[in-house]
Scaffold this active site. Structure first.
Site, PDB file in Angstrom:
ATOM      1  N   PHE A 112       0.838  -1.203   0.010  1.00  0.00           N
ATOM      2  CA  PHE A 112      -0.011  -0.141   0.140  1.00  0.00           C
ATOM      3  C   PHE A 112       0.915   1.048   0.081  1.00  0.00           C
ATOM      4  O   PHE A 112       0.243   2.297  -0.279  1.00  0.00           O
ATOM      5  CB  PHE A 112      -1.021   0.019   1.074  1.00  0.00           C
ATOM      6  CG  PHE A 112      -0.489  -0.006   2.556  1.00  0.00           C
ATOM      7  CD1 PHE A 112       0.260   0.762   3.178  1.00  0.00           C
ATOM      8  CD2 PHE A 112      -0.403  -1.471   3.155  1.00  0.00           C
ATOM      9  CE1 PHE A 112       0.810   0.708   4.631  1.00  0.00           C
ATOM     10  CE2 PHE A 112       0.083  -1.365   4.453  1.00  0.00           C
ATOM     11  CZ  PHE A 112       0.815  -0.584   4.929  1.00  0.00           C
ATOM     12  N   ILE A 132       1.472   5.832  13.700  1.00  0.00           N
ATOM     13  CA  ILE A 132       0.727   4.624  14.336  1.00  0.00           C
ATOM     14  C   ILE A 132       1.530   4.167  15.469  1.00  0.00           C
ATOM     15  O   ILE A 132       2.603   4.297  15.521  1.00  0.00           O
ATOM     16  CB  ILE A 132       0.240   3.664  13.254  1.00  0.00           C
ATOM     17  CG1 ILE A 132       1.644   2.936  12.598  1.00  0.00           C
ATOM     18  CG2 ILE A 132      -0.545   4.129  12.357  1.00  0.00           C
ATOM     19  CD1 ILE A 132       1.379   1.928  11.688  1.00  0.00           C
ATOM     20  N   PHE A 174       5.643  -4.100   7.862  1.00  0.00           N
ATOM     21  CA  PHE A 174       6.432  -3.034   7.336  1.00  0.00           C
ATOM     22  C   PHE A 174       7.850  -3.621   7.420  1.00  0.00           C
ATOM     23  O   PHE A 174       8.290  -4.221   8.306  1.00  0.00           O
ATOM     24  CB  PHE A 174       6.161  -1.721   8.166  1.00  0.00           C
ATOM     25  CG  PHE A 174       5.348  -1.130   8.105  1.00  0.00           C
ATOM     26  CD1 PHE A 174       5.147  -0.189   6.906  1.00  0.00           C
ATOM     27  CD2 PHE A 174       4.282  -1.097   8.857  1.00  0.00           C
ATOM     28  CE1 PHE A 174       4.099   0.834   7.149  1.00  0.00           C
ATOM     29  CE2 PHE A 174       2.901  -0.337   8.863  1.00  0.00           C
ATOM     30  CZ  PHE A 174       3.045   0.681   7.696  1.00  0.00           C
TER      31      PHE A 174
END
Length: 219
Positions: A112, A132, A174
């Site tokens: 993404f 986040i 990630f």
């Protein structure tokens, strides 16, 4: 292991840095689903347990020598990671500005966002909740130059609702690289003065030698 402290850009990046991220969740029912890899290390963040969990826990029979306590039991949410490359620079410092390269995927393999694809890292100050929670916590123990894979449960990402391209309750993966770090409170370096142009100096010229013929020597 407790974490001491909780990246212009493409579609996802403004979500990451604009300060509009979902706040840390005060109540979650369950922990993240299992990841596709077996991460080497795990860190935890607390979240409120469900009523069912609370009832099951409080209904446990304890030995009589353990005094009873009041309260709602809480569940720990796991942030898992694998160190890909240790890095040989400074240890990541809490509250410092990190310069980071990253690539993010959903668990179905959808990529993404990626600063690597754009060719420019992003900067953020750790611990100011502009990213986040899994990012605020995920750099602990890293060294500058290090690379790490984060397995972030949705409770430490975008929560029950999701955000932009991130679906609701989406666990994220990630790959991150700590490119550099700097003290955000350090005084700015002194401004470099502009180069000076030397002033024109009056030229001192030697008068030309006389071209008049020399007088004849007396005989």
């Amino acid at each position: 292991m407790n974490i001491s402290s909780r990246k212009t850009l493409a579609l996802f990046s403004p979500l990451l840095l604009a300060g509009i991220l979902v706040p840390r969740l005060s109540s979650q029912a369950t922990s993240s689903s299992s990841t596709t890899a077996a991460p080497a290390k795990t860190t935890h963040k607390p979240t409120a347990a469900s009523a069912a969990t609370a009832n099951a826990t409080t209904a446990m029979k304890l030995p009589p020598n353990i005094p009873p306590v009041r309260g709602i039991p809480k569940t720990l949410i796991a942030l898992k990671y694998i160190d890909i490359l240790p890095g040989n620079g400074e240890l990541a410092k809490p509250g410092w500005k990190y310069s980071v390269h990253y690539t993010g995927w959903l668990h179905d393999g959808t990529k993404f966002d990626s600063s690597v694809d754009r060719g420019a890292p992003i900067d953020f100050i750790q611990g100011q909740h502009r990213v986040i929670p899994g990012w605020d916590d995920g750099f602990e123990g890293m060294h500058v130059g290090g690379k790490r894979r984060l397995f972030i449960p949705y409770q430490l990402a975008y929560g029950d609702s999701g955000r932009g391209p991130i679906p609701a309750k989406a666990d994220l993966i990630f790959d991150i690289e700590l490119v550099a770090q700097s003290d955000p409170n350090a005084p700015p370096p002194p401004a470099t003065p502009p180069p000076t142009t030397p002033s024109a100096q009056p030229s001192s010229t030697t008068p030309p030698a006389s071209t008049a013929p020399k007088a004849a020597s007396p005989q």
